[in-house]
Design a protein around this motif. Structure first.
Motif, PDB file in Angstrom:
ATOM      1  N   UNK A 206       0.891  -1.262  -0.125  1.00 32.29           N
ATOM      2  CA  UNK A 206       0.079  -0.092   0.092  1.00 32.29           C
ATOM      3  C   UNK A 206       0.838   1.368  -0.120  1.00 32.29           C
ATOM      4  N   UNK A 207       2.057   1.221   0.928  1.00 25.57           N
ATOM      5  CA  UNK A 207       2.701   2.373   1.035  1.00 25.57           C
ATOM      6  C   UNK A 207       3.638   2.472  -0.281  1.00 25.57           C
ATOM      7  N   UNK A 208       4.165   1.527  -0.873  1.00 28.24           N
ATOM      8  CA  UNK A 208       4.836   1.543  -2.135  1.00 28.24           C
ATOM      9  C   UNK A 208       4.082   1.898  -3.170  1.00 28.24           C
ATOM     10  N   UNK A 209       2.802   1.688  -3.403  1.00 31.26           N
ATOM     11  CA  UNK A 209       1.913   2.166  -4.418  1.00 31.26           C
ATOM     12  C   UNK A 209       1.743   3.697  -4.181  1.00 31.26           C
ATOM     13  N   UNK A 210       1.571   4.388  -2.952  1.00 30.78           N
ATOM     14  CA  UNK A 210       1.463   5.766  -2.877  1.00 30.78           C
ATOM     15  C   UNK A 210       2.898   6.684  -3.223  1.00 30.78           C
ATOM     16  N   UNK A 211       4.018   5.657  -3.075  1.00 28.79           N
ATOM     17  CA  UNK A 211       5.428   6.343  -3.316  1.00 28.79           C
ATOM     18  C   UNK A 211       5.649   6.006  -4.709  1.00 28.79           C
ATOM     19  N   UNK A 212       5.263   4.954  -5.453  1.00 25.22           N
ATOM     20  CA  UNK A 212       5.621   4.580  -6.687  1.00 25.22           C
ATOM     21  C   UNK A 212       6.898   3.811  -6.912  1.00 25.22           C
ATOM     22  N   UNK A 293       7.790  11.347   4.408  1.00 27.44           N
ATOM     23  CA  UNK A 293       8.726  11.468   3.171  1.00 27.44           C
ATOM     24  C   UNK A 293       8.021  12.683   2.135  1.00 27.44           C
ATOM     25  N   UNK A 294       6.710  12.600   2.123  1.00 27.94           N
ATOM     26  CA  UNK A 294       6.250  13.860   1.363  1.00 27.94           C
ATOM     27  C   UNK A 294       6.300  15.157   1.691  1.00 27.94           C
ATOM     28  N   UNK A 297      10.643  18.361   1.909  1.00 23.20           N
ATOM     29  CA  UNK A 297      11.235  18.834   0.834  1.00 23.20           C
ATOM     30  C   UNK A 297      12.634  18.347   0.644  1.00 23.20           C
ATOM     31  N   UNK A 298      13.508  17.914   1.709  1.00 20.63           N
ATOM     32  CA  UNK A 298      14.640  17.477   1.177  1.00 20.63           C
ATOM     33  C   UNK A 298      14.772  15.957   0.603  1.00 20.63           C
ATOM     34  N   UNK A 299      13.551  15.284   0.791  1.00 18.65           N
ATOM     35  CA  UNK A 299      13.532  13.981   0.082  1.00 18.65           C
ATOM     36  C   UNK A 299      12.890  14.090  -1.469  1.00 18.65           C
ATOM     37  N   UNK A 316      17.437   8.659  -0.577  1.00 18.23           N
ATOM     38  CA  UNK A 316      16.909   8.897   0.664  1.00 18.23           C
ATOM     39  C   UNK A 316      18.177   9.029   1.676  1.00 18.23           C
ATOM     40  N   UNK A 317      19.059   8.080   1.534  1.00 21.71           N
ATOM     41  CA  UNK A 317      20.228   8.172   2.447  1.00 21.71           C
ATOM     42  C   UNK A 317      21.081   9.338   2.236  1.00 21.71           C
ATOM     43  N   UNK A 318      21.212  10.051   0.985  1.00 20.79           N
ATOM     44  CA  UNK A 318      22.120  11.166   0.581  1.00 20.79           C
ATOM     45  C   UNK A 318      21.231  12.365   1.445  1.00 20.79           C
ATOM     46  N   UNK A 319      19.885  12.319   1.455  1.00 19.58           N
ATOM     47  CA  UNK A 319      19.304  13.386   1.758  1.00 19.58           C
ATOM     48  C   UNK A 319      19.099  13.557   3.328  1.00 19.58           C
ATOM     49  N   UNK A 320      19.903  12.430   3.917  1.00 21.62           N
ATOM     50  CA  UNK A 320      20.270  12.745   5.372  1.00 21.62           C
ATOM     51  C   UNK A 320      19.104  11.860   6.302  1.00 21.62           C
ATOM     52  N   UNK A 321      18.373  10.677   5.726  1.00 21.89           N
ATOM     53  CA  UNK A 321      17.598  10.086   6.402  1.00 21.89           C
ATOM     54  C   UNK A 321      18.149   9.422   7.427  1.00 21.89           C
TER      55      UNK A 321
END
Length: 343
Positions: A206-212, A293-294, A297-299, A316-321
């Motif tokens: 379900x979550x992957x469907x929303x994130x693509x 995530x949404x 803005x950094x993601x 995601x990692x490079x953005x600082x997660x």
């Protein structure tokens, strides 16, 4: 608590007796003695700082090297006696914290029993607070037909999750529904990685469907963050159901769980205490992960190309997660195992 004899602070034999008395792990008496020594040193440092702060107001008529010498001896003895009597409480705190580290982790059965006992205690408190509400509700039901309300209540109970289901043998009245507190569902422990993947799959899809993106990468990230569900953030109040270890920043208005966490600073792992978001279920954790995530803005770069799960998690990692320098590589390795388990 019986205070220990501080003795004379300059008696070096005290230190030898402390060393000789240490028996090993679980030696509470030696732990307390060492904690009191630490508290005494800390108190002595406070006295010394206060003495130094007052030096600007001293005069040669009232101060001398002999006076300072005897003041230091008196301060040292007083700090030792204060520590032995537990006046400051620092030694008690040290003993409590270190003793907790020696306790073996609770088994799932013990955790479930503790959760039931806490729920029973909370329900008793709620019952005492709901007396007036029950009286008002009783008057309402006495004046009106309760058939529609009873039907709605039964439908709600029938559609509730299994963890919160009410046994069919117990008679449930509208007043009971008001009196019963809202409980956070206790998720069943995971028995294996296969069990983790199976139970997380519908939420991840379900979550992957929303994130693509690919649900396998979300399950892999949750598996890495929680050790396949066996190390979900928790404290004495219970599990947080936080699968992605999202911290509770000032914008978070929900429940929180504070605990120790491992962070990397310039590649060096450091233990820190932080507050994490707490959810009612694992599904809520996945839903909030998507919102998190949404809303940041950094993601945006990671969300701009989610079709490639490897690129998605690296962005995601490079953005600082996460601060772990090998975070993305670890998730990609786990993702391969997840894909095999999903077939």
């Amino acid at each position: 608590m019986k205070p220990t004899d501080p003795g004379f602070v300059n008696d070096l034999a005290n230190l030898d007796r402390l060393r000789a008395g240490i028996k090993g792990k679980g030696d509470t008496e030696s732990l307390r003695a060492a904690a009191e020594q630490f508290e005494a040193l800390f108190t002595q440092m406070l006295f010394k700082s206060m003495r130094q702060a007052n030096e600007a107001f001293e005069s040669d008529l009232m101060s001398s090297s002999n006076t300072k010498f005897f003041e230091e001896m008196r301060d040292e003895q007083m700090s030792s006696e204060l520590s032995a009597r537990g006046s400051l409480g620092l030694a008690d705190l040290i003993v409590e914290q270190l003793s907790a580290l020696e306790q073996p982790p609770a088994t799932p059965e013990e955790q479930a029993k503790a959760a039931q006992e806490k729920a029973a205690g909370f329900e008793a408190i709620q019952q005492s607070r709901q007396v007036s509400a029950d009286d008002v509700l009783a008057k309402v039901f006495a004046a009106k037909d309760t058939t529609a309300i009873d039907t709605a209540a039964k439908d709600k109970i029938a559609s509730a999750p299994e963890q919160a289901a009410i046994p069919a043998a117990s008679a449930t009245t509208p007043a009971d529904l008001v009196r019963s507190p809202l409980r956070q569902p206790q998720e069943k422990p995971f028995s294996s990685p296969e069990d983790f993947v199976t139970r997380m799959r519908p939420f991840a899809e379900k979550a992957a469907g929303m994130l693509g993106t690919d649900p396998a990468v979300l399950i892999a990230q949750a598996a890495l963050e929680t050790g396949w569900g066996k190390k979900v953030v928790k404290n004495a109040a219970g599990d947080s159901n936080n699968l992605f270890n999202i911290k509770a920043d000032p914008r978070w208005a929900g429940n929180k769980v504070a605990t120790q966490t491992l962070e990397y600073h310039d590649g060096i792992p450091v233990q820190e205490r932080a507050a994490f978001r707490s959810y009612n279920s694992y599904e809520d954790s996945f839903n909030d992960y998507v919102r998190f995530l949404n809303d940041n803005p950094r993601y945006s770069e990671a969300l701009a190309s989610p079709q490639d799960p490897r690129r998605f998690i690296r962005n995601l990692h490079q953005a600082g997660y996460a601060t772990d320098p090998k975070y993305a590589d670890k998730i990609i390795n786990v993702m391969e195992s997840v894909k095999k388990l999903m077939k």
